[in-house]
Design a protein around this motif. Structure first.
Motif, PDB file in Angstrom:
ATOM      1  N   ASN A 211       0.654  -1.165  -0.088  1.00 15.90           N
ATOM      2  CA  ASN A 211      -0.051  -0.135  -0.227  1.00 15.90           C
ATOM      3  C   ASN A 211       0.894   1.366  -0.010  1.00 15.90           C
ATOM      4  OD1 ASN A 211      -2.514   0.826  -0.213  1.00 15.90           O
ATOM      5  ND2 ASN A 211      -2.978   0.888   2.118  1.00 15.90           N
ATOM      6  N   TYR A 212       2.015   1.274   0.690  1.00 14.56           N
ATOM      7  CA  TYR A 212       2.643   2.608   0.846  1.00 14.56           C
ATOM      8  C   TYR A 212       3.487   2.860  -0.397  1.00 14.56           C
ATOM      9  CZ  TYR A 212       6.581  -0.737   2.413  1.00 14.56           C
ATOM     10  OH  TYR A 212       7.192  -1.774   2.641  1.00 14.56           O
ATOM     11  N   ARG A 214       2.541   2.037  -3.295  1.00 15.16           N
ATOM     12  CA  ARG A 214       0.991   2.678  -4.491  1.00 15.16           C
ATOM     13  C   ARG A 214       0.831   4.062  -3.724  1.00 15.16           C
ATOM     14  NH1 ARG A 214      -4.164  -0.578  -3.680  1.00 15.16           N
ATOM     15  NH2 ARG A 214      -4.810   1.207  -5.156  1.00 15.16           N
ATOM     16  N   ALA A 215       0.773   4.154  -2.583  1.00 17.69           N
ATOM     17  CA  ALA A 215       0.706   5.632  -1.959  1.00 17.69           C
ATOM     18  C   ALA A 215       1.769   6.401  -2.601  1.00 17.69           C
ATOM     19  CB  ALA A 215       0.464   5.721  -0.376  1.00 17.69           C
ATOM     20  N   MET A 218       1.110   7.505  -6.004  1.00 19.82           N
ATOM     21  CA  MET A 218      -0.144   8.425  -6.133  1.00 19.82           C
ATOM     22  C   MET A 218       0.203   9.803  -5.743  1.00 19.82           C
ATOM     23  SD  MET A 218      -2.882   6.644  -6.822  1.00 19.82           S
ATOM     24  CE  MET A 218      -4.435   6.445  -5.679  1.00 19.82           C
ATOM     25  N   ARG A 219       1.398   9.996  -4.913  1.00 24.76           N
ATOM     26  CA  ARG A 219       1.719  11.358  -4.533  1.00 24.76           C
ATOM     27  C   ARG A 219       2.401  11.863  -5.682  1.00 24.76           C
ATOM     28  NH1 ARG A 219       2.636   8.843   0.389  1.00 24.76           N
ATOM     29  NH2 ARG A 219       4.832   9.293   0.231  1.00 24.76           N
ATOM     30  N   GLY A 220       2.877  11.024  -6.947  1.00 22.68           N
ATOM     31  CA  GLY A 220       3.395  11.822  -8.101  1.00 22.68           C
ATOM     32  C   GLY A 220       4.935  11.949  -7.821  1.00 22.68           C
ATOM     33  N   LEU A 221       5.446  10.942  -6.988  1.00 27.65           N
ATOM     34  CA  LEU A 221       6.849  10.917  -6.775  1.00 27.65           C
ATOM     35  C   LEU A 221       7.653  10.266  -8.110  1.00 27.65           C
ATOM     36  CD1 LEU A 221       7.251   9.957  -3.100  1.00 27.65           C
ATOM     37  CD2 LEU A 221       7.027  12.229  -3.937  1.00 27.65           C
TER      38      LEU A 221
ATOM     39  N   SER B  58      -4.039   6.005 -11.957  1.00 30.30           N
ATOM     40  CA  SER B  58      -3.285   4.988 -11.170  1.00 30.30           C
ATOM     41  C   SER B  58      -3.904   3.526 -10.987  1.00 30.30           C
ATOM     42  CB  SER B  58      -3.235   5.492  -9.674  1.00 30.30           C
ATOM     43  OG  SER B  58      -2.512   6.765  -9.882  1.00 30.30           O
ATOM     44  N   ARG B  85       2.573  12.533 -13.381  1.00 36.82           N
ATOM     45  CA  ARG B  85       3.217  12.555 -12.024  1.00 36.82           C
ATOM     46  C   ARG B  85       3.429  14.152 -11.755  1.00 36.82           C
ATOM     47  NH1 ARG B  85       8.288   9.886 -13.979  1.00 36.82           N
ATOM     48  NH2 ARG B  85       7.322   7.918 -13.999  1.00 36.82           N
ATOM     49  N   ARG B  88      -0.414  14.234 -10.108  1.00 33.80           N
ATOM     50  CA  ARG B  88      -0.417  13.565  -8.849  1.00 33.80           C
ATOM     51  C   ARG B  88      -0.085  14.321  -7.676  1.00 33.80           C
ATOM     52  NH1 ARG B  88       1.484   7.984 -10.973  1.00 33.80           N
ATOM     53  NH2 ARG B  88      -0.014   7.418 -12.385  1.00 33.80           N
ATOM     54  N   GLY B  89      -0.661  14.336  -6.718  1.00 37.73           N
ATOM     55  CA  GLY B  89      -0.144  14.739  -5.458  1.00 37.73           C
ATOM     56  C   GLY B  89       0.103  16.314  -5.572  1.00 37.73           C
ATOM     57  N   MET B  96      -5.385   7.567   0.645  1.00 34.07           N
ATOM     58  CA  MET B  96      -5.687   6.354   0.346  1.00 34.07           C
ATOM     59  C   MET B  96      -6.686   5.861   1.523  1.00 34.07           C
ATOM     60  SD  MET B  96      -3.014   4.699  -1.978  1.00 34.07           S
ATOM     61  CE  MET B  96      -2.975   3.206  -1.152  1.00 34.07           C
ATOM     62  N   THR B 101      -1.465   1.439   6.584  1.00 27.84           N
ATOM     63  CA  THR B 101      -0.495   1.057   5.924  1.00 27.84           C
ATOM     64  C   THR B 101      -0.094   1.857   4.764  1.00 27.84           C
ATOM     65  OG1 THR B 101      -2.142  -0.125   4.421  1.00 27.84           O
ATOM     66  CG2 THR B 101      -1.066  -1.534   6.327  1.00 27.84           C
ATOM     67  N   ALA B 102      -0.474   3.009   4.553  1.00 29.30           N
ATOM     68  CA  ALA B 102      -0.210   3.946   3.657  1.00 29.30           C
ATOM     69  C   ALA B 102       0.870   4.739   3.791  1.00 29.30           C
ATOM     70  CB  ALA B 102      -1.252   5.117   3.238  1.00 29.30           C
ATOM     71  N   ILE B 119       9.616  17.954  -4.468  1.00 26.85           N
ATOM     72  CA  ILE B 119       9.902  17.443  -5.902  1.00 26.85           C
ATOM     73  C   ILE B 119       8.881  18.424  -6.626  1.00 26.85           C
ATOM     74  CG2 ILE B 119       8.961  15.496  -7.248  1.00 26.85           C
ATOM     75  CD1 ILE B 119      10.233  14.018  -4.996  1.00 26.85           C
ATOM     76  N   HIS B 120       7.652  18.555  -6.141  1.00 27.50           N
ATOM     77  CA  HIS B 120       6.738  19.223  -6.887  1.00 27.50           C
ATOM     78  C   HIS B 120       6.709  20.754  -6.776  1.00 27.50           C
ATOM     79  CE1 HIS B 120       4.271  15.866  -7.995  1.00 27.50           C
ATOM     80  NE2 HIS B 120       4.116  15.505  -6.588  1.00 27.50           N
TER      81      HIS B 120
END
Lengths: 315, 322
Positions: A211-212, A214-215, A218-221, B58, B85, B88-89, B96, B101-102, B119-120
């Motif tokens: 999960n982490y 994927r997370a 999802m944060r665009g890293l 995603s 990318r 996202r974020g 999530m 676990t995220a 990064i952003h």
């Protein structure tokens, strides 16, 4: 953390005592003795020899005497190489085995992890299947098969080729410069490379689907970031805990490899010592090996706590 | 009303599995607007999470999708990875499911919050730290300066959920999508987390999406509600109207299944009988038909389309506008 380390080190003492006691009992109860081979000897001479090495005394007394000397760092005299003490024999052979073992372990970690990561990132591709086929063979084929094949190829075939032979042809026996070490190091490292590659692949795949990870995506890293910071440290944890058994594997593996390449390391003394019932030599080697494995496991546990904050104790 | 910031047009998502194709999302359309909150309600497998994973581009690797997800006139479904990318974020943040676990277990909270900003937004460490402490204050994390040196496992579930929300807020995105943000939390913590979303709506321009199976979570919080069933939007409505007069029998069933203080203790809660539909073989007619009290022959023969009833929409042959 300090208290934890101290406690772990103190536990080593009873553990080692039990190992010594059991090994002592085992080797002394094996049939035959150190002086059996010399059949022609006069019974009186054998009796004198037995007295010299305290073999005429009851077993518990012998054990006591052995422990007493051990406390002073003395592993006793060798019963076969009678001009040498076990300390002297180990002093000469141990550096060679450690040298060989550490180099092949390093090679195994570097190659094994890289192969595993590459296979996991290109999961179910031709590259993945190819790498895993090779590493499966690496586990299946024992080193006493691989070593002679390496010798045949590098030591004999390549040497025959004019021009190339003097660079690529490698010595097949003896201990000297780095060229002498290449073949034994590879032979010793191959099964470990294969095991580490498979371990890394499996744990990397598991972590990549967590999960982490994927997370993090999802944060665009960027992907490089996701793999190096989020996935890799977690994926390498099982590899760290395998390093203890891996070192044990490299040490026991060196027993065969040292025979094949005729290297003057501990492994060869171990085999010959066991055959000749050289009680003190075998016990000394067992003691050194088990201390190494125990210490390495301790280091691995501490390292593990550093990499995974969840298992850190006493903070 | 403000122009929509994100438009989703006839989105379809399907998964290729060894047992056949699973149609997880079918022809779903909606719009998100600034300062508005869309509540997405449905049971497990209704396609609500997959819809928004598609918005984030995603989806799992065996998924294929069609339709349009338009942000600034660009279709996110067709955008190259590098451009996705940057969205996202940064423009769209996704909180999530499963806060426990995220968060990467071996990284400190500070690092986990820092990386997105660096990064952003190309911030330096000290600028980022200042920003992080501000945002942690917004999500009500006490003693933030020391918490950022902690690891995720040292925080409670509610704290971790707050960290995830903070993570989403940091880059000041236009859209925040929260997938079941309160599911794993106990009731008092749930209320505190939902308060944070209320404040966000009040104090920022963000467009909010709350995905949940619990109508109670979006009551009084969402502006519009989209009810999903079998991968389709079966009802879209302004929130108050939906609670007062549900158009679709499924919505009515969900409302009836909500516990209330008025109901008699010891009495079983009303439940919608039957099982959710099999997404591998959706029926020709209405997917809800087998569980519906109003079902008639037409429901087996013909799939009801999403029709307008005033400002509202519903997909039921027997829906009546008010």
């Amino acid at each position: 953390m300090f208290a934890y380390c101290l406690r772990r080190i103190l536990i080593l003492i009873p553990t080692l005592f039990i190992i010594i006691a059991l090994s002592f009992l085992l080797i002394y109860s094996a049939p035959g003795g150190p002086f059996d081979a010399e059949a022609a000897l006069d019974p009186q001479i054998i009796e004198n020899l037995r007295q010299t090495y305290n073999l005429d005394k009851p077993l518990h007394q012998q054990f006591g005497l052995y422990l007493g000397r051990l406390m002073q760092g003395d592993l006793g005299p060798s019963m076969i190489y009678r001009d040498f003490t076990v300390n002297e024999l180990l002093g000469a052979s141990l550096p060679i085995s450690i040298n060989l073992g550490l180099k092949s372990l390093l090679l195994a970690i570097l190659l094994g992890c890289s192969i595993g990561i590459a296979a996991a990132l290109k999961r179910n591709s031709k590259l993945d299947y190819g790498l895993m086929f090779v590493s499966m063979s690496g586990i299946a084929v024992p080193s006493f098969v691989v070593a002679p094949l390496l010798t045949l190829f590098f030591g004999i075939y390549l040497k025959e080729i004019p021009g190339v032979g003097s660079y690529l042809g490698l010595p097949v026996a003896g201990w000297g410069g780095l060229r002498n070490q290449i073949l034994p190091i590879i032979a010793l490292a191959l099964p470990q490379i294969a095991i580490i590659a498979r371990l890394t692949r499996a744990s990397m795949i598991e972590v990549l689907s967590s999960n982490y990870v994927r997370a993090a995506r999802m944060r665009g890293l960027p992907e490089r970031n996701v793999i190096l910071n989020h996935a890799l440290p977690a994926a390498l944890l099982p590899i760290i805990s395998y390093l203890g058994p891996a070192l044990a594997g490299v040490i026991t593996g060196s027993v065969i490899i040292e025979q094949i390449f005729d290297l003057p390391g501990v492994g060869r003394y171990f085999v010959q010592g066991a055959m000749n019932r050289d009680y003190t030599l075998v016990l000394g080697i067992i003691l050194v090996f088990s201390t190494t494995v125990l210490l390495l496991n301790l280091i691995v546990d501490i390292l593990y706590g550093y990499l995974d904050p969840r298992v850190r104790v006493d903070e | 009303m403000l122009d929509p910031i994100l438009e989703v047009e006839s989105l379809n998502v399907s998964f290729a599995t060894p047992d056949g194709t699973v149609n997880a999302v079918n022809d779903v359309s909606f719009k998100l607007r600034r300062k508005r909150c869309l509540g997405v309600v449905g049971e497990s497998g209704s396609g609500k999470s997959q819809t928004f994973l598609a918005v984030m581009a995603s989806l799992a690797s065996n998924a294929s999708c069609s339709g349009k997800v338009l942000l600034d006139g660009k279709n996110l479904l067709r955008l190259p990875k590098a451009e996705i990318r940057q969205i996202r974020g940064n423009r769209i943040a996704f909180i999530m499911q499963d806060a426990l676990t995220a968060l990467t277990p071996h990284m400190r909270i500070g690092e986990l919050l820092m990386e997105g900003l660096m990064i952003h937004k190309k911030l330096s460490r000290s600028e980022a730290t200042r920003k992080i402490l501000n945002v942690l204050d917004v999500v009500r994390i006490p003693d933030a300066a020391s918490r950022i040196n902690m690891y995720p496992h040292e925080l409670s579930g509610g704290m971790r959920q707050r960290i995830l929300i903070a993570q989403a807020l940091l880059c000041e995105p236009d859209i925040i999508i929260a997938d079941e943000p309160t599911t794993a939390l106990d009731v008092t913590v749930q209320a505190q987390i939902l308060d944070i979303f209320d404040e966000l709506k009040r104090d920022t321009d963000v467009a909010l999406v709350l995905i949940t199976h619990d109508l109670g979570v979006i009551a009084g919080r969402a502006d519009e509600v989209m009810v999903m069933y079998g991968g389709r939007a079966v009802e879209k409505s302004e929130m108050r109207a939906l609670y007062v007069n549900p158009l679709h029998p499924y919505t009515a069933g969900l409302l009836a299944a909500m516990p209330s203080f008025a109901s008699n203790l010891g009495e079983a809660l009303p439940a919608i009988a039957g099982q959710p539909p099999d997404l591998q073989s959706l029926p020709k007619g209405c997917a809800f038909m087998p569980r519906c009290s109003k079902a008639a022959q037409i429901c087996t023969d013909e799939r009801p389309l999403l029709k307008s009833y005033g400002d509202r929409k519903a997909a039921c042959h027997f829906a009546e506008g008010s």
